[in-house]
Enzyme design. Sequence first.
Site, PDB file in Angstrom:
ATOM      1  N   THR A 144      42.047  39.552  47.378  1.00 39.82           N
ATOM      2  CA  THR A 144      41.908  40.481  48.543  1.00 39.82           C
ATOM      3  C   THR A 144      42.854  40.337  49.590  1.00 39.82           C
ATOM      4  O   THR A 144      43.358  41.300  50.377  1.00 39.82           O
ATOM      5  CB  THR A 144      40.608  40.544  49.063  1.00 39.82           C
ATOM      6  OG1 THR A 144      39.514  40.938  47.973  1.00 39.82           O
ATOM      7  CG2 THR A 144      40.172  41.530  50.213  1.00 39.82           C
ATOM      8  N   ASP A 151      44.188  39.309  40.826  1.00 39.41           N
ATOM      9  CA  ASP A 151      42.640  39.080  41.139  1.00 39.41           C
ATOM     10  C   ASP A 151      42.282  37.776  40.579  1.00 39.41           C
ATOM     11  O   ASP A 151      42.611  37.452  39.360  1.00 39.41           O
ATOM     12  CB  ASP A 151      42.088  40.215  40.626  1.00 39.41           C
ATOM     13  CG  ASP A 151      40.423  40.494  41.288  1.00 39.41           C
ATOM     14  OD1 ASP A 151      40.198  41.506  41.952  1.00 39.41           O
ATOM     15  OD2 ASP A 151      39.904  39.526  40.989  1.00 39.41           O
ATOM     16  N   ASP A 167      36.844  34.963  44.329  1.00 35.65           N
ATOM     17  CA  ASP A 167      35.817  34.844  43.369  1.00 35.65           C
ATOM     18  C   ASP A 167      35.883  33.643  42.490  1.00 35.65           C
ATOM     19  O   ASP A 167      34.824  33.224  42.340  1.00 35.65           O
ATOM     20  CB  ASP A 167      36.025  36.106  42.366  1.00 35.65           C
ATOM     21  CG  ASP A 167      35.631  37.540  42.967  1.00 35.65           C
ATOM     22  OD1 ASP A 167      35.052  37.537  43.975  1.00 35.65           O
ATOM     23  OD2 ASP A 167      36.028  38.487  42.583  1.00 35.65           O
ATOM     24  N   THR A 197      22.027  20.763  38.127  1.00 36.84           N
ATOM     25  CA  THR A 197      20.955  21.650  38.744  1.00 36.84           C
ATOM     26  C   THR A 197      21.268  23.135  39.124  1.00 36.84           C
ATOM     27  O   THR A 197      22.681  23.168  39.514  1.00 36.84           O
ATOM     28  CB  THR A 197      20.306  21.038  39.879  1.00 36.84           C
ATOM     29  OG1 THR A 197      19.219  21.923  40.404  1.00 36.84           O
ATOM     30  CG2 THR A 197      21.291  20.800  41.038  1.00 36.84           C
ATOM     31  N   CYS A 225      19.893  24.657  41.405  1.00 35.52           N
ATOM     32  CA  CYS A 225      19.713  24.816  42.686  1.00 35.52           C
ATOM     33  C   CYS A 225      21.030  24.624  43.333  1.00 35.52           C
ATOM     34  O   CYS A 225      21.833  23.800  42.981  1.00 35.52           O
ATOM     35  CB  CYS A 225      18.871  23.487  43.397  1.00 35.52           C
ATOM     36  SG  CYS A 225      17.151  23.732  42.440  1.00 35.52           S
TER      37      CYS A 225
HETATM   38  N1  ASP Z   1      38.298  40.138  43.605  1.00 36.26           N
HETATM   39  C1  ASP Z   1      38.892  39.337  44.533  1.00 36.26           C
HETATM   40  C2  ASP Z   1      39.326  38.130  44.117  1.00 36.26           C
HETATM   41  O1  ASP Z   1      38.763  37.181  43.763  1.00 36.26           O
HETATM   42  C3  ASP Z   1      37.949  39.245  45.778  1.00 36.26           C
HETATM   43  C4  ASP Z   1      38.484  38.276  46.951  1.00 36.26           C
HETATM   44  O2  ASP Z   1      39.771  37.991  46.870  1.00 36.26           O
HETATM   45  O3  ASP Z   1      37.828  38.061  47.713  1.00 36.26           O
HETATM   46  O4  ASP Z   1      40.723  38.072  43.686  1.00 36.26           O
END
Ligand code: ASP
Length: 345
Positions: free
Chosen positions: A16, A60, A93, A280, A282
């Site tokens: 992003t 991405d 991500d 875990t 959690c």
């Molecule tokens: N989909 C994007 C990525 O991980 C989200 C981000 O950059 O925040 O490349």
Amino acid sequence: MDLARPKILIIYTGGTIGMIENPVTHALQPFDFTHLIDNVPKIKMLDYEIHNIQFNPPIDSAAMGPSHWSDMAAAIEDNYDNFDGFVVLHGTDTMAFTASALSFMLENLHKPVIITGSQLPIGEVRTDGEENLITALQVAASRDKNGDPMVQEVAILFENYLWRGNRSTKMSADNFNAFKSNNYPPLAKIGLDIHFNEDVLYRVPSKRPLKVRYNMDPNVMFIDLYPGIPEGTLRYLLHTPDLKGIVLKTFGAGNGPMESWFTGAIREAVERGIVILNVTQCVNGGVHSTLYDTGNGLARAGVVSGHDITSEAAITKMMYLFGMGLQAETVKKYLCYSLCGEVTI
Ligand code: ASP
């Protein structure tokens, strides 16, 4: 190297932070890195020598995999002696997976590799990308009182914190403070100043030269338990072709279903030579195999305790260990050690 003028290499992989809106479809798409620098004129106010390289095309981070980790590791290895530090711009991500993978692949690292990104594209008015990028550069340029790099490990810089890379998890799809290390304190708190928590920074025990391990074996998988998981489903997954290792995501302190078919199926997989690591579900705390009968049963079946390791570090550590061609018993042995600060044993 000129101590007064830090030399930093930015490796722009995508995400992003470098995105722009497609005027026709309105979808976010990666754009050329030169625009990124244009969008952050403040970079020029830092008296650093900054060079950059970029993935072509930028991607991405959902599309990242071991070959991209190798590309990043190669960029760091090729430029290791010529730079004081490295800033990797990356999508959020899978950032925690990349940070974990690089922490294992870059053996004997003693320079900063600071990974950052943003929740809003850098061209947007309210972007968090500008601040994250500037702070990441400052962290990468920081030195301790001996003149050595302050950070000598792979770390994630996001909003108010610097986290150990292999202890980090993406916690929020919306908040600017998107990352957290639930079982390890922040390496630095970012406020008016950058306040390093020097007691918790990683230091390589010996100053051997950087050794990059490029081979990551992808024949590993997560099995995420849930109440009611059918025996057939579990057995099917345990018989995945070429499978070498499983990160078994268990309930609470490392517990699974009580039925005998469950521990029986797990034991049978272990006896076939599959390495199973108990982690875990959690977000906080870890596996204590002896606390309950159910966890104990898994330990008796030959499952290794992952203690407080994150899922991201667990799966990439297995890829790294199998990638070195190690046999199951040796992999199990190393899973019980902290290799670069990823687990509290
Ligand atoms: N989909 C994007 C990525 O991980 C989200 C981000 O950059 O925040 O490349």
